[in-house]
Design an enzyme around this catalytic site. Structure first.
Site, PDB file in Angstrom:
ATOM      1  N   SER A   1       0.834  -1.216   0.000  1.00  0.00           N
ATOM      2  CA  SER A   1       0.000   0.000   0.000  1.00  0.00           C
ATOM      3  C   SER A   1       0.863   1.258   0.000  1.00  0.00           C
ATOM      4  O   SER A   1       0.345   2.365   0.114  1.00  0.00           O
ATOM      5  CB  SER A   1      -0.936  -0.005   1.215  1.00  0.00           C
ATOM      6  OG  SER A   1      -0.214  -0.189   2.408  1.00  0.00           O
TER       7      SER A   1
ATOM      8  N   ASN B   1      -2.325  -2.685  13.050  1.00  0.00           N
ATOM      9  CA  ASN B   1      -3.777  -2.471  12.954  1.00  0.00           C
ATOM     10  C   ASN B   1      -4.236  -1.237  13.725  1.00  0.00           C
ATOM     11  O   ASN B   1      -5.051  -0.458  13.228  1.00  0.00           O
ATOM     12  CB  ASN B   1      -4.536  -3.720  13.428  1.00  0.00           C
ATOM     13  CG  ASN B   1      -4.222  -4.919  12.553  1.00  0.00           C
ATOM     14  OD1 ASN B   1      -3.606  -4.783  11.506  1.00  0.00           O
ATOM     15  ND2 ASN B   1      -4.650  -6.103  12.983  1.00  0.00           N
TER      16      ASN B   1
ATOM     17  N   THR C   1     -39.311  26.919 -10.734  1.00  0.00           N
ATOM     18  CA  THR C   1     -39.594  25.547 -10.305  1.00  0.00           C
ATOM     19  C   THR C   1     -39.794  24.777 -11.606  1.00  0.00           C
ATOM     20  O   THR C   1     -40.276  25.358 -12.598  1.00  0.00           O
ATOM     21  CB  THR C   1     -40.871  25.435  -9.430  1.00  0.00           C
ATOM     22  OG1 THR C   1     -41.980  25.861 -10.219  1.00  0.00           O
ATOM     23  CG2 THR C   1     -40.786  26.293  -8.182  1.00  0.00           C
ATOM     24  N   HIS C   2     -39.405  23.533 -11.637  1.00  0.00           N
ATOM     25  CA  HIS C   2     -39.474  22.726 -12.869  1.00  0.00           C
ATOM     26  C   HIS C   2     -38.721  23.375 -14.028  1.00  0.00           C
ATOM     27  O   HIS C   2     -39.065  23.158 -15.194  1.00  0.00           O
ATOM     28  CB  HIS C   2     -40.925  22.472 -13.305  1.00  0.00           C
ATOM     29  CG  HIS C   2     -41.831  22.040 -12.189  1.00  0.00           C
ATOM     30  ND1 HIS C   2     -42.023  20.723 -11.849  1.00  0.00           N
ATOM     31  CD2 HIS C   2     -42.557  22.764 -11.304  1.00  0.00           C
ATOM     32  CE1 HIS C   2     -42.852  20.652 -10.821  1.00  0.00           C
ATOM     33  NE2 HIS C   2     -43.183  21.873 -10.471  1.00  0.00           N
TER      34      HIS C   2
ATOM     35  N   SER D   1     -13.197  26.068 -28.250  1.00  0.00           N
ATOM     36  CA  SER D   1     -13.349  24.834 -28.996  1.00  0.00           C
ATOM     37  C   SER D   1     -12.248  24.781 -30.045  1.00  0.00           C
ATOM     38  O   SER D   1     -11.819  25.815 -30.548  1.00  0.00           O
ATOM     39  CB  SER D   1     -14.727  24.827 -29.657  1.00  0.00           C
ATOM     40  OG  SER D   1     -14.702  24.022 -30.815  1.00  0.00           O
TER      41      SER D   1
ATOM     42  N   LYS E   1     -16.956  29.574 -29.691  1.00  0.00           N
ATOM     43  CA  LYS E   1     -17.294  28.931 -28.420  1.00  0.00           C
ATOM     44  C   LYS E   1     -16.496  29.453 -27.224  1.00  0.00           C
ATOM     45  O   LYS E   1     -15.314  29.744 -27.320  1.00  0.00           O
ATOM     46  CB  LYS E   1     -17.059  27.408 -28.523  1.00  0.00           C
ATOM     47  CG  LYS E   1     -18.058  26.683 -29.391  1.00  0.00           C
ATOM     48  CD  LYS E   1     -19.476  26.724 -28.846  1.00  0.00           C
ATOM     49  CE  LYS E   1     -19.708  25.792 -27.704  1.00  0.00           C
ATOM     50  NZ  LYS E   1     -19.763  24.400 -28.090  1.00  0.00           N
TER      51      LYS E   1
ATOM     52  N   ASN F   1     -16.566  27.838 -23.470  1.00  0.00           N
ATOM     53  CA  ASN F   1     -17.224  26.756 -22.725  1.00  0.00           C
ATOM     54  C   ASN F   1     -16.936  26.797 -21.231  1.00  0.00           C
ATOM     55  O   ASN F   1     -15.820  27.093 -20.826  1.00  0.00           O
ATOM     56  CB  ASN F   1     -16.750  25.405 -23.275  1.00  0.00           C
ATOM     57  CG  ASN F   1     -17.152  25.200 -24.720  1.00  0.00           C
ATOM     58  OD1 ASN F   1     -18.193  25.679 -25.147  1.00  0.00           O
ATOM     59  ND2 ASN F   1     -16.308  24.513 -25.464  1.00  0.00           N
TER      60      ASN F   1
ATOM     61  N   GLN G   1      -7.517  -2.212   3.819  1.00  0.00           N
ATOM     62  CA  GLN G   1      -6.472  -1.402   3.187  1.00  0.00           C
ATOM     63  C   GLN G   1      -7.049  -0.599   2.010  1.00  0.00           C
ATOM     64  O   GLN G   1      -6.486   0.409   1.612  1.00  0.00           O
ATOM     65  CB  GLN G   1      -5.338  -2.319   2.710  1.00  0.00           C
ATOM     66  CG  GLN G   1      -4.175  -1.590   2.066  1.00  0.00           C
ATOM     67  CD  GLN G   1      -2.954  -2.478   1.923  1.00  0.00           C
ATOM     68  OE1 GLN G   1      -2.252  -2.738   2.877  1.00  0.00           O
ATOM     69  NE2 GLN G   1      -2.726  -2.966   0.711  1.00  0.00           N
TER      70      GLN G   1
ATOM     71  N   LYS H   1      -8.085   3.546   2.048  1.00  0.00           N
ATOM     72  CA  LYS H   1      -7.289   4.761   1.870  1.00  0.00           C
ATOM     73  C   LYS H   1      -7.435   5.395   0.488  1.00  0.00           C
ATOM     74  O   LYS H   1      -7.660   6.607   0.381  1.00  0.00           O
ATOM     75  CB  LYS H   1      -5.818   4.474   2.196  1.00  0.00           C
ATOM     76  CG  LYS H   1      -5.584   4.480   3.716  1.00  0.00           C
ATOM     77  CD  LYS H   1      -4.234   3.984   4.124  1.00  0.00           C
ATOM     78  CE  LYS H   1      -4.118   2.485   4.100  1.00  0.00           C
ATOM     79  NZ  LYS H   1      -5.066   1.778   4.993  1.00  0.00           N
TER      80      LYS H   1
END
Ligand code: ARG
Length: 456
Positions: free
Chosen positions: A22, A109, A154-155, A276, A282, A284, A321, A324
């Site tokens: 690990s 442990n 709303t919606h 783009s 564009k 973005n 283990q 992590k």
């Protein structure tokens, strides 16, 4: 080299070693591992389990290892089994027999459990700081736009007029709950497992309160089996982080929509947008999209942790283990997202006139028109119906409630008079919603003050 070699005759095969190891992901806890070991050896010395001289030499040796790792003089061996093995092995290489006494009355442990908790407690503080920085930016923007009228939805349909400051402060509420969740999680994590041993504590006369105090833990765990096999704190943190990502993702989604030509409520700074490769026009909102997309990683981390833990018999099993990579990924992702999101929001240009224009369409003052009739004595249901008829009339005539002639109003209901135009004015409708929790600009300013007080 494995520390547990005694009963084995053969070396691990390379593939088994790689599979079992690990170190590639737990080496980030080197500092906490050393802190834990320094406290453990000091306690062993104080309790007379090892000599005070050995304890002091181990403490100094560990500090030397820490300094050498941090200066780059000591490189963590990628072939080591894990960070605990590596540091103990290095200590023994430096101190000989004295180094070999460090692991008395301890197991990896309880060691790994304490390391993770020490590491995550610090991470929670860092994440809380980043959330607070975002809250400050939200409050600053909300202050600038306490009176900016926009449509509330709303919606995704225009619903009622609100202020942009109010809309932003909704996210402040979410993030305040996130801050609370993070501190709750830290408080529950603040219980020290060291001393649980492999699973059943130890027969040495250790004093766990000494180690807890040295490591700044509030208390100690009360069951050794649970002490080594509990990972609730990882799951709980991953859940709190997932909820933060839900909030950042929703906020991102709105910013993405607001940037579009369909809305054009905001414009992102060039430093937080990309172009783009083919379409020259564009711009973005990649950063917001990535934050939205990365929420999936964090939810995945939470699911991974839940799944790893759900079928493990007590106490420690190597499955654990797997904790992590999941929790570290969740922590890293949330930190990265907050770090990218906050300056993006800070530099985002708001276009109030487009918000105002959108608020002026879509009949978002229809409720206020009905309320106007109610205030004149009509029962709400009748007022609702009359306003519905007016909206239908507007649609038929290609008008808005503001531009519909008074005769049309009177045709539907003779209580109407010229006062209706004032009652349905957008600012009046947005600002008039002034009970606690409403979009009224003074309310927004009060809430900003409240939030600033909480986070400062
Ligand atoms: N690398 C291990 C882990 O992260 C440390 C604990 C190992 N304990 C053991 N019994 N093999 O879980």
């Amino acid at each position: 080299m494995q520390l547990w070699k005694g009963r084995f005759q053969k070396e691990l095969s390379k593939t088994t070693n790689d599979f079992n190891s690990s170190i590639s992901f737990d080496s980030r806890m080197y500092k906490e591992d050393i802190e834990g070991s320094i406290a453990h050896s000091a306690m062993l010395g104080k309790c007379g389990i090892i000599s005070e001289e050995d304890a002091a030499a181990i403490g100094e040796g560990l500090k030397g290892i820490l300094a050498d790792i941090e200066s780059g003089k000591l490189v963590i061996d990628p072939e080591a089994e894990d960070i605990h093995t590596f540091i103990e092995g290095e200590l023994t290489a430096r101190l000989g027999d004295t180094g070999k006494r460090l692991h008395t009355a301890r197991s990896r442990n309880d060691q790994v459990a304490v390391d993770i908790k020490l590491y995550l407690k610090k991470q929670i503080d860092e994440i809380r700081k980043l959330v607070k920085e975002l809250l400050e930016v939200i409050c600053k923007k909300a202050e600038e736009h306490a009176g900016t009228v926009m449509p509330g939805y709303t919606h995704l349909q225009r619903a009622q007029p609100i202020t942009f400051g109010h809309h932003l402060m909704a996210y402040a509420e979410m993030l305040l709950r996130d801050l609370d969740r993070l501190s709750d999680c830290k408080d529950r994590m603040d219980v020290m497992p060291l001393g649980s041993g492999a699973l059943a504590c130890t027969t040495y006369p250790i004093d766990r309160s000494i180690t807890a105090q040295l490591l700044d833990f509030e208390s100690v765990t009360h069951n050794s089996l649970d002490g080594v096999s509990d990972r609730d704190y990882c799951i709980e943190l991953a859940a709190a982080l997932s909820i933060i990502m839900v909030h950042l993702s929703r906020f991102s989604e709105e910013i993405i929509m607001w940037c579009s030509w369909e809305f054009k409520f905001v414009e992102l700074d060039d430093a937080f947008s990309t172009g783009s490769s083919i379409m020259p026009q564009k711009k973005n909102p990649d950063i917001a999209e990535l934050v939205r997309g990365k929420s999936g990683r964090v939810f995945g981390d939470l699911t991974a942790l839940l799944t790893v833990m759900k079928g493990i018999a007590l106490a420690y099993n190597k499955d654990m283990q797997e904790d992590k990579e999941a929790i570290f990924d969740a922590v890293d992702t949330v930190k990265m997202c907050l770090t990218a999101f906050t300056p993006m929001l800070d530099t985002m240009k708001v276009i109030p006139q487009n918000m105002r224009k959108a608020a002026a369409g879509g009949f978002i003052n229809a409720t206020d028109c009905a309320d106007y009739l109610v205030k004149k004595g009509l029962p709400f249901r009748d007022a609702y119906k009359a306003t519905g008829e007016l909206v239908a009339k507007c649609i038929e005539m290609g008008l808005t409630l503001e531009t519909l002639p008074i005769e049309e109003y009177k045709n539907v209901c003779d209580i109407f008079d010229e006062g209706v135009y004032e009652a349905i004015g957008l600012e009046k409708c947005a600002y008039g919603r002034s009970p606690v929790g409403g979009p009224n600009p003074d309310n927004v300013r009060k809430e900003i003050e409240r939030v600033i007080n909480i986070i400062s």
